[in-house]
Design an enzyme around this catalytic site. Structure first.
Site, mmCIF file in Angstrom:
data_model
loop_
_atom_site.group_PDB
_atom_site.id
_atom_site.type_symbol
_atom_site.label_atom_id
_atom_site.label_comp_id
_atom_site.label_asym_id
_atom_site.label_seq_id
_atom_site.Cartn_x
_atom_site.Cartn_y
_atom_site.Cartn_z
ATOM 1 N N ASP A 1 0.902 -1.334 -0.035
ATOM 2 C CA ASP A 1 -0.161 -0.116 0.107
ATOM 3 C C ASP A 1 0.729 1.245 0.102
ATOM 4 O OD1 ASP A 1 -1.918 1.951 2.130
ATOM 5 O OD2 ASP A 1 -2.696 1.165 0.454
ATOM 6 N N LYS B 1 1.367 4.444 -2.737
ATOM 7 C CA LYS B 1 1.232 5.786 -2.709
ATOM 8 C C LYS B 1 2.459 6.368 -2.931
ATOM 9 C CE LYS B 1 -2.133 4.848 1.198
ATOM 10 N NZ LYS B 1 -2.302 4.904 2.733
#
Length: 814
Positions: free
Chosen positions: A677, A681
């Site tokens: 994740d 980002k």
């Protein structure tokens, strides 16, 4: 042949008259009649002057001087010095005649309707002379004809009735023998058959033009004014009002009767029987089409064509028990008003015959009260009828449209709108033709009522956004709740009407053409059909609503793969799903390009930092010319929550489980804990900074055991955490012994990115980061040493939902 009429604002000064000359010269390919009003404001000055003189107020002389100054200034601005003398001579001669008449009123201390007609005519006589002479000086084939020699009336001074037979003959005879390409005619003025000066009433210049147009059966009547036609409402009161391109005679008459001052109400009558079209044009924006008025060709078009109002209204009521079943009461009532020359604007009568209520002008109230109470004196004395009751400070608002009669519920829609806006209705009237619905309200409520009705019947004011939401779980459910909570606020404050047309989860999908009731969307979804990705898109395309937005609240790769199809169909995409923007760089660029090509917004603010304005801030930096050199960030609210909560009094398993249940992690926590994740980002931030980067270019320093990362299910993953609890405790104690804290840090610098767990010492910007907060440090060309910092809650369903909501509002404000 055409008739062009120019109002007072169109000929108010020399500059405007020059614009009128240009319009006439550009369109004078065949014979034209040009009807002109007095210079703007001059008629009011003349009437004021006469009023002061009749009251023996010597100030009338200063008003006379102002009238002279207006005309002399205009002449001097229009004509070269060598030609001014002769023009000024005629102008001053007319002004001397005006002065003599006004002084007569001053000497006898009164004015008559006959005198008023003669005096007030000088405004048009002067303007028409000046304009005709100017046209000739400019080389136009122009002549001047006194309207008193063309239009003949009875002796009803102040508002004379036209003798059409004599007028038509005079017009036909004169223009058959006229060689002038352009004939200038003063509006408003006329003469009686006995030769006295009369006028056609205020606004009579429009009427003059219509009379001439009908008498000569011209091709078109053009009314040139200071606005671009008839509007859906008064644009001075309703900012969103728009010009109506085409309207019927009857609709125009209704609108003008109820206060649309662009056109004088009687204007339409003479041309109606001849079928002569009227075009309303703007003198100061001549290229605008304006409004075209013809026989009804609205067909099955819009029901309500305009909303109008007329102020200065009083309600006059006669009631009493002696009126019930008595023939002739209404006849006597209206006959009395007629004999007093009082015009009735609105009529309403109770079916019980107990009362009659009419709307009249405020200026007629005193004479109406006196006359009616006198006529009904016997009934009033015998208590059969009460003395007339008057309620003032009122206005009439009216909905107008030829097709209103064929649509149900318009009255209810109108009155419920007024009721919701706390506008009290004092009286209601609707004609048998159902071309207008009128209501009497307090004058202070006019602006509020007009705007409320305009919003109801002309939805262009409020931008409608139609949402199709995929994913209604933790984040999606809160998103729908926020929309439901803020819907009224958005419509009132931001003029945004947000409707959720479709919703779907992994099992079912549901669509409602007029919007799903968000109070019980769960039960509505349960009654839906099986979810099908292609079917979802096909349904959206079938609706073909303007401002359609696809909202992705999932973490699904298959959903992310559909974005291109949505964008190609001009459907905006708002997503918290990071997969698309962190996919291959080519796909990322492709989606961006489709967004631009099809003007379909593609917004993903919540991809980084949930509801924090991280991407938005970065976009503004880049758009303003700044360049990013380095990014340091704690981008996982879930990991920050985990390591802020984990200590020697807890277990790593329990903390991660709690993070999952609170919505801080993805459904599969390994996406967060494995660094995937965070990698996505920092990849998105690098790309938004203008760098070409792919996920394979990012270094990932894992802290999870391989067995945990490779577990076949989420449940097995949680079991491995229990097995490695001692390793996690050792990691914590080692860091704590150095007076440091564990943070999962992402960094981008010089085209390279990496993510991993780091020991953060005291004094560092990341050290005191609490809970699930995120922090991003942007080092840029403008912020080389002290970075631009964005910090705040960066995880959780509520803030993520609010970030999605913010992107929806951004689209609404595009």
């Amino acid at each position: 042949m055409k008739v062009l009429k120019f109002g007072g604002t169109s000929v108010a000064n020399a500059s405007n008259i020059k614009q009128v000359k240009k319009i006439v010269a550009d369109t004078a390919t065949s014979q034209q009649l040009v009807v002109v009003s007095a210079l703007g404001g001059v008629t009011d000055l003349i009437l004021n002057c006469l009023e002061l003189a009749a009251k023996k107020d010597p100030d009338f002389k200063s008003v006379l001087a102002e009238i002279e100054e207006r005309h002399v200034t205009t002449v001097k601005a229009l004509f070269p010095l060598t030609q001014q003398s002769s023009v000024l001579g005629t102008v001053k001669s007319n002004l001397n005649e005006l002065e003599t008449l006004v002084e007569g009123a001053f000497l006898i201390g009164e004015k008559t309707s006959r005198l008023s007609d003669k005096v007030v005519s000088y405004g048009e006589l002067l303007s028409s002379f000046i304009i005709a002479t100017y046209f000739k000086t400019e080389g136009l084939s122009a002549g001047l004809k006194n309207g008193r020699e063309l239009i003949f009336t009875d002796d009803q001074f102040g508002k004379a009735n036209v003798d059409f037979k004599t007028t038509n003959t005079a017009c036909e005879t004169y223009f058959k023998g006229s060689d002038d390409l352009i004939t200038i005619i003063p509006g408003f003025v006329s003469s009686s058959l006995s030769g006295d000066a009369t006028t056609l009433g205020r606004g009579g210049s429009d009427y003059t033009a219509a009379i001439l147009a009908a008498a000569l059966n011209v091709e078109e009547l053009q009314i040139w004014t200071d606005v671009s036609g008839l509007y859906t409402a008064n644009p001075r009161l309703v900012k969103q009002a728009k010009s109506v391109p085409h309207i019927s005679y009857e609709e125009a008459m209704e609108l003008s009767h109820f206060g649309a001052k662009v056109i004088y109400p009687p204007t339409i009558q003479p041309v109606l029987s001849k079928g002569i079209p009227i075009r309303i044009k703007n003198t100061f924006d001549a290229d605008q089409e304006g409004t075209y008025i013809t026989k009804n060709k609205n067909g099955q078009g819009k029901t309500v064509r305009g909303i109008s109002h007329v102020g200065g209204i009083s309600l006059l009521s006669l009631e009493g028990p002696g009126m019930v079943g008595v023939p002739g009461i209404s006849k006597r009532f209206f006959e009395t008003l007629s004999l007093e020359q009082i015009s009735v604007v609105l009529i309403t009568q109770a079916s019980s015959e107990h009362s009659i209520c009419v709307g009249i002008a405020d200026s007629d109230v005193e004479s109406a009260i006196k006359a009616i109470n006198t006529v009904f004196e016997f009934e009033i004395t015998s208590k059969k009828v009460h003395p007339v009751v008057v309620e003032g400070d009122l206005a009439i608002i009216a909905l107008v449209g030829d097709n209103m009669k064929s649509h149900q519920g318009l009255s209810g829609k109108m009155f419920s709108t007024l009721g919701r806006n706390n506008v009290n209705i004092r009286a209601i009237a609707q004609g048998a033709s159902e071309r207008n619905i009128s209501a009497v309200i307090k004058k202070e409520d006019v602006k509020k009522a007009l705007n409320a009705l305009h919003e109801t019947f002309f939805e262009e004011n409020t931008k409608q956004l139609n949402l199709f939401v995929m994913g209604v779980g933790n984040v999606g459910g809160r998103f729908l709740a926020q929309i439901n909570q803020q819907r009224k606020y958005l419509k009132k404050e931001l003029q945004l009407n947000i409707r959720v047309i479709g919703i779907a989860n992994s099992r079912k999908m549901r669509f409602e053409e007029e919007g799903i009731a968000l109070e019980n969307w769960q039960s509505a979804l349960e009654e839906g059909t099986p979810t099908n990705m292609e079917g979802f898109l096909k349904k959206i395309k079938t609706f073909n609503y303007r401002n359609s937005i696809f909202v992705d609240n999932t973490a699904s790769e298959s959903v992310a793969a559909t974005y291109a199809e949505y964008l190609k169909n001009n459907i905006a995409v708002v997503t918290c799903n990071k997969i698309a923007c962190s996919s291959t760089y080519d796909n990322y660029l492709h989606l961006k390009a489709l967004s631009r090509q099809y003007s379909a917004p593609f917004l993903f603010e919540t991809n980084v930092g949930a509801g924090l304005p991280i991407i938005d801030t970065l976009k503004h930096l880049i758009a303003s010319g700044d360049k990013v050199h380095k990014i340091q960030a704690v981008l996982s609210g879930s990991l920050n929550f985990v390591f802020n909560t984990f200590n020697d009094q807890t277990t790593f398993h329990d903390v991660v489980k709690a993070a999952q249940e609170e919505g801080y992690t993805e459904p599969d926590p390994r996406i967060d804990l494995g660094g995937v994740d965070v990698m996505r980002k920092i990849l998105i931030l690098a790309r938004e900074s203008g760098y070409a980067l792919d996920s394979k270019d990012i270094e990932n320093d894992h802290f999870l055991p391989a067995e945990s990362l490779n577990a076949s299910t989420v449940d097995l993953f949680f079991e491995t955490l229990k097995e490695y609890e001692s390793d996690f405790q050792a990691l914590y104690k080692n860091t704590a012994s150095k007076n440091c804290r564990l943070k999962y840090v992402a960094q981008f610098q010089e085209g390279k990115a990496k993510v991993g767990l780091q020991e953060i010492p005291q004094g560092h910007d990341f050290y005191n980061l609490e809970g699930s907060d995120n922090i991003v440090l942007f080092y840029t060309q403008r912020y080389p040493k002290q970075p631009l910092i964005v910090k705040g809650a960066g995880a959780g369903a509520e803030v993520t939902a609010s970030g999605i909501f913010a992107d929806i509002i951004r689209i609404g404000n595009f």
